[in-house]
Design a protein around this motif. Structure first.
Motif, PDB file in Angstrom:
ATOM      1  N   PHE A  77       0.843  -1.201   0.000  1.00 49.92           N
ATOM      2  CA  PHE A  77       0.000   0.000   0.000  1.00 49.92           C
ATOM      3  C   PHE A  77       0.874   1.245   0.000  1.00 49.92           C
ATOM      4  O   PHE A  77       1.951   1.259   0.583  1.00 49.92           O
ATOM      5  CB  PHE A  77      -0.894   0.031   1.236  1.00 49.92           C
ATOM      6  N   THR A  78       0.370   2.302  -0.642  1.00 53.09           N
ATOM      7  CA  THR A  78       1.072   3.584  -0.650  1.00 53.09           C
ATOM      8  C   THR A  78       0.087   4.698  -0.368  1.00 53.09           C
ATOM      9  O   THR A  78      -0.925   4.825  -1.065  1.00 53.09           O
ATOM     10  CB  THR A  78       1.752   3.832  -2.007  1.00 53.09           C
ATOM     11  N   ILE A  79       0.396   5.500   0.638  1.00 50.81           N
ATOM     12  CA  ILE A  79      -0.436   6.649   0.964  1.00 50.81           C
ATOM     13  C   ILE A  79       0.185   7.895   0.357  1.00 50.81           C
ATOM     14  O   ILE A  79       1.412   8.038   0.305  1.00 50.81           O
ATOM     15  CB  ILE A  79      -0.602   6.800   2.499  1.00 50.81           C
ATOM     16  N   SER A  80      -0.676   8.783  -0.144  1.00 52.19           N
ATOM     17  CA  SER A  80      -0.195  10.044  -0.695  1.00 52.19           C
ATOM     18  C   SER A  80      -1.284  11.103  -0.507  1.00 52.19           C
ATOM     19  O   SER A  80      -2.420  10.779  -0.196  1.00 52.19           O
ATOM     20  CB  SER A  80       0.164   9.901  -2.180  1.00 52.19           C
ATOM     21  N   LYS A  81      -0.916  12.345  -0.708  1.00 54.04           N
ATOM     22  CA  LYS A  81      -1.886  13.422  -0.551  1.00 54.04           C
ATOM     23  C   LYS A  81      -1.610  14.523  -1.556  1.00 54.04           C
ATOM     24  O   LYS A  81      -0.505  14.657  -2.083  1.00 54.04           O
ATOM     25  CB  LYS A  81      -1.851  13.990   0.864  1.00 54.04           C
ATOM     26  N   ASP A  82      -2.638  15.298  -1.824  1.00 56.95           N
ATOM     27  CA  ASP A  82      -2.547  16.463  -2.691  1.00 56.95           C
ATOM     28  C   ASP A  82      -3.123  17.636  -1.915  1.00 56.95           C
ATOM     29  O   ASP A  82      -4.346  17.734  -1.762  1.00 56.95           O
ATOM     30  CB  ASP A  82      -3.331  16.214  -3.989  1.00 56.95           C
ATOM     31  N   ASN A  83      -2.263  18.477  -1.386  1.00 56.56           N
ATOM     32  CA  ASN A  83      -2.722  19.585  -0.544  1.00 56.56           C
ATOM     33  C   ASN A  83      -3.536  20.611  -1.325  1.00 56.56           C
ATOM     34  O   ASN A  83      -4.414  21.264  -0.770  1.00 56.56           O
ATOM     35  CB  ASN A  83      -1.529  20.271   0.112  1.00 56.56           C
ATOM     36  N   VAL A  84      -3.247  20.749  -2.603  1.00 59.07           N
ATOM     37  CA  VAL A  84      -3.988  21.721  -3.416  1.00 59.07           C
ATOM     38  C   VAL A  84      -5.425  21.260  -3.605  1.00 59.07           C
ATOM     39  O   VAL A  84      -6.369  22.036  -3.502  1.00 59.07           O
ATOM     40  CB  VAL A  84      -3.302  21.934  -4.771  1.00 59.07           C
ATOM     41  N   LYS A  85      -5.589  19.982  -3.880  1.00 59.30           N
ATOM     42  CA  LYS A  85      -6.927  19.434  -4.115  1.00 59.30           C
ATOM     43  C   LYS A  85      -7.610  18.982  -2.823  1.00 59.30           C
ATOM     44  O   LYS A  85      -8.766  18.570  -2.860  1.00 59.30           O
ATOM     45  CB  LYS A  85      -6.843  18.256  -5.075  1.00 59.30           C
TER      46      LYS A  85
END
Length: 124
Positions: free
Chosen positions: A67-75
């Motif tokens: 599993f890989t967690i990621s984020k997009d602060n702009v969206k």
């Protein structure tokens, strides 16, 4: 009040992949912990993956390497890419946000805001 909404769950065969998304109605960039949890049928909710204020990622042993967690602060979006799924991954998956400082951000007590969950079912 920030609200979270998960999407991307579904049914998949063992060995398959899914990508979960979590949309935040407000700004969660100030959250210390952003995480994914799951609750298998008849079991307690458990931490799967998290990303903290410093963008460090943390994974449960069951999720490491798959599993890989990621984020997009702009969206204002949080993601969980899940590969090599197996039937033991079947659960209701939740995203969560919390402001409490935590070493690993994988405990339910680290979080105050939760989504409604999205079902993931893996068949053998």
């Amino acid at each position: 009040q920030v609200q979270l909404a998960e999407s991307g769950g579904g049914s998949v065969q063992a060995g398959g992949s899914l990508r979960l998304s979590c949309a935040a109605s407000g700004d969660v960039s100030m959250s210390y912990c952003l995480g994914w949890f799951r609750q298998p049928p008849g079991k307690e909710r458990e931490g799967v993956a998290a990303i903290d204020w410093y963008d460090s990622t943390h994974y449960a042993d069951s999720a490491k390497g798959r599993f890989t967690i990621s984020k997009d602060n702009v969206k204002n979006q949080l993601y969980l890419q899940m590969n090599q799924l197996n039937p033991e991954d079947t659960a209701l998956y939740y995203c969560a946000a919390g402001s409490r400082r935590s070493e690993y951000c994988l405990a339910t007590d680290d979080y105050a805001t939760w989504g409604q969950g999205t079902q993931v079912t893996v068949s053998s």
